[in-house]
Scaffold this motif. Structure first.
Motif, PDB file in Angstrom:
ATOM      1  N   THR A 138       0.855  -1.187   0.000  1.00 39.86           N
ATOM      2  CA  THR A 138       0.000   0.000   0.000  1.00 39.86           C
ATOM      3  C   THR A 138       0.890   1.234   0.000  1.00 39.86           C
ATOM      4  O   THR A 138       1.701   1.437   0.916  1.00 39.86           O
ATOM      5  N   LYS A 150       1.507   5.532  -0.680  1.00 39.29           N
ATOM      6  CA  LYS A 150       0.870   6.828  -0.486  1.00 39.29           C
ATOM      7  C   LYS A 150       1.341   7.819  -1.536  1.00 39.29           C
ATOM      8  O   LYS A 150       2.536   7.943  -1.797  1.00 39.29           O
ATOM      9  N   GLN A 151       0.396   8.518  -2.160  1.00 36.63           N
ATOM     10  CA  GLN A 151       0.660   9.638  -3.057  1.00 36.63           C
ATOM     11  C   GLN A 151      -0.156  10.815  -2.571  1.00 36.63           C
ATOM     12  O   GLN A 151      -1.389  10.718  -2.486  1.00 36.63           O
ATOM     13  N   GLU A 186      -2.200  12.663  -0.371  1.00 32.90           N
ATOM     14  CA  GLU A 186      -2.958  12.215   0.802  1.00 32.90           C
ATOM     15  C   GLU A 186      -3.788  10.975   0.506  1.00 32.90           C
ATOM     16  O   GLU A 186      -4.720  10.655   1.245  1.00 32.90           O
ATOM     17  N   ASP A 187      -3.459  10.280  -0.565  1.00 32.60           N
ATOM     18  CA  ASP A 187      -4.215   9.087  -0.949  1.00 32.60           C
ATOM     19  C   ASP A 187      -3.353   7.837  -0.819  1.00 32.60           C
ATOM     20  O   ASP A 187      -2.140   7.879  -1.025  1.00 32.60           O
ATOM     21  N   TRP A 188      -3.979   6.705  -0.485  1.00 31.55           N
ATOM     22  CA  TRP A 188      -3.297   5.425  -0.366  1.00 31.55           C
ATOM     23  C   TRP A 188      -3.858   4.459  -1.410  1.00 31.55           C
ATOM     24  O   TRP A 188      -5.076   4.407  -1.640  1.00 31.55           O
ATOM     25  N   SER A 189      -2.978   3.698  -2.016  1.00 31.89           N
ATOM     26  CA  SER A 189      -3.394   2.747  -3.040  1.00 31.89           C
ATOM     27  C   SER A 189      -2.688   1.405  -2.825  1.00 31.89           C
ATOM     28  O   SER A 189      -1.459   1.370  -2.716  1.00 31.89           O
ATOM     29  N   TYR A 208       5.462   5.903  -5.145  1.00 28.89           N
ATOM     30  CA  TYR A 208       4.616   5.734  -3.961  1.00 28.89           C
ATOM     31  C   TYR A 208       5.504   5.607  -2.726  1.00 28.89           C
ATOM     32  O   TYR A 208       6.592   5.012  -2.791  1.00 28.89           O
ATOM     33  N   LYS A 209       5.018   6.129  -1.615  1.00 28.02           N
ATOM     34  CA  LYS A 209       5.751   6.013  -0.352  1.00 28.02           C
ATOM     35  C   LYS A 209       5.142   4.901   0.489  1.00 28.02           C
ATOM     36  O   LYS A 209       3.921   4.728   0.531  1.00 28.02           O
ATOM     37  N   THR A 210       6.001   4.099   1.139  1.00 27.22           N
ATOM     38  CA  THR A 210       5.529   3.047   2.030  1.00 27.22           C
ATOM     39  C   THR A 210       6.264   3.123   3.360  1.00 27.22           C
ATOM     40  O   THR A 210       7.403   3.606   3.423  1.00 27.22           O
ATOM     41  N   SER A 211       5.627   2.642   4.411  1.00 31.57           N
ATOM     42  CA  SER A 211       6.256   2.651   5.737  1.00 31.57           C
ATOM     43  C   SER A 211       7.123   1.412   5.968  1.00 31.57           C
ATOM     44  O   SER A 211       7.835   1.321   6.967  1.00 31.57           O
TER      45      SER A 211
END
Length: 223
Positions: A121, A123-124, A126-129, A155-158
């Protein structure tokens, strides 16, 4: 310590044992080999017939780690040490030479395997995909954050690169401390002016291969 022309300070080798004692059982054995010769061995509770100064056998996990320069683990049969065993091997460097550190556990030991990621999942803004794992071309660690790419989009991931390396499917390989790539998205592999490998991805991204991963990549991709 001197084995042939290999001279290793015993204190250096004991440091590895001290570090490992915090997370391995006392019964575990520890072996260290440098340039195909064992230079250190603590047997734990294992009845392994291994002596410092002996050569690394070609069918052993130690040999495979030295050749591939990558972390490996396996349950080995009794053809080498007269007893089956579970071993985890790590590539290390001692005095600038390739070495392998191997932890030996009972053959009944089985690490807890986590299921490979089926999606990440990202993040772009303020949306998550949720992105299917097979659509991701490569993953990057940059400025203490992890980013992955699909169709040229970022996309950014934790999830950290270290955790991803453990739980990604086999089509993903580590090529650099900052990059993991999906081999299905490789267009070609070439060399730069310093003879280091450069990987060109299908989206046009060029990624460097660090020296520490070159042997591993050649082994995995068989070239």
């Amino acid at each position: 310590m001197k084995q042939g022309d290999i001279i290793i300070d015993r204190k250096v080798l004991d440091q590895y044992k001290t570090i490992l004692e915090d997370w391995i059982p006392k019964s575990a054995a520890i072996a260290i080999a440098v340039e195909n010769t064992y230079v250190y061995f603590e047997g734990g509770s294992h009845d392994l017939q291994l002596e410092v100064g002996t050569a690394v056998k070609q069918d052993s996990l130690t040999y495979r780690v030295l050749q591939s320069q990558s972390k490996l683990d396996a349950v080995m049969d009794n053809s080498l040490f007269d007893t089956p065993y579970y071993a985890i091997g790590y590539p290390i460097t001692i005095d600038g030479r390739n070495a392998a550190l191997v932890v030996v556990l009972p053959s009944t030991f089985s690490p807890k395997k986590q299921e490979p990621y089926r999606f990440l999942t990202g993040k772009q803004n303020e949306d998550w995909s949720p992105i299917p794992i097979g659509e991701i071309s490569h993953i990057e660690s940059l400025q203490k954050r992890t980013w992955f790419y699909r169709n040229g989009e970022q996309y950014k991931t934790s999830v950290t690169l270290k955790e991803l390396e453990i739980r990604l499917p086999h089509m993903f390989i580590r090529i650099h401390r900052s990059y993991i790539i999906n081999i299905h998205f490789i267009k070609k592999i070439s060399r730069d002016i310093t003879s280091n490998f450069i990987i060109l991805m299908k989206d046009g991204t060029e990624l460097p291969v660090s020296q520490s991963y070159m042997n591993s990549i050649r082994t995995i991709l068989e070239f």
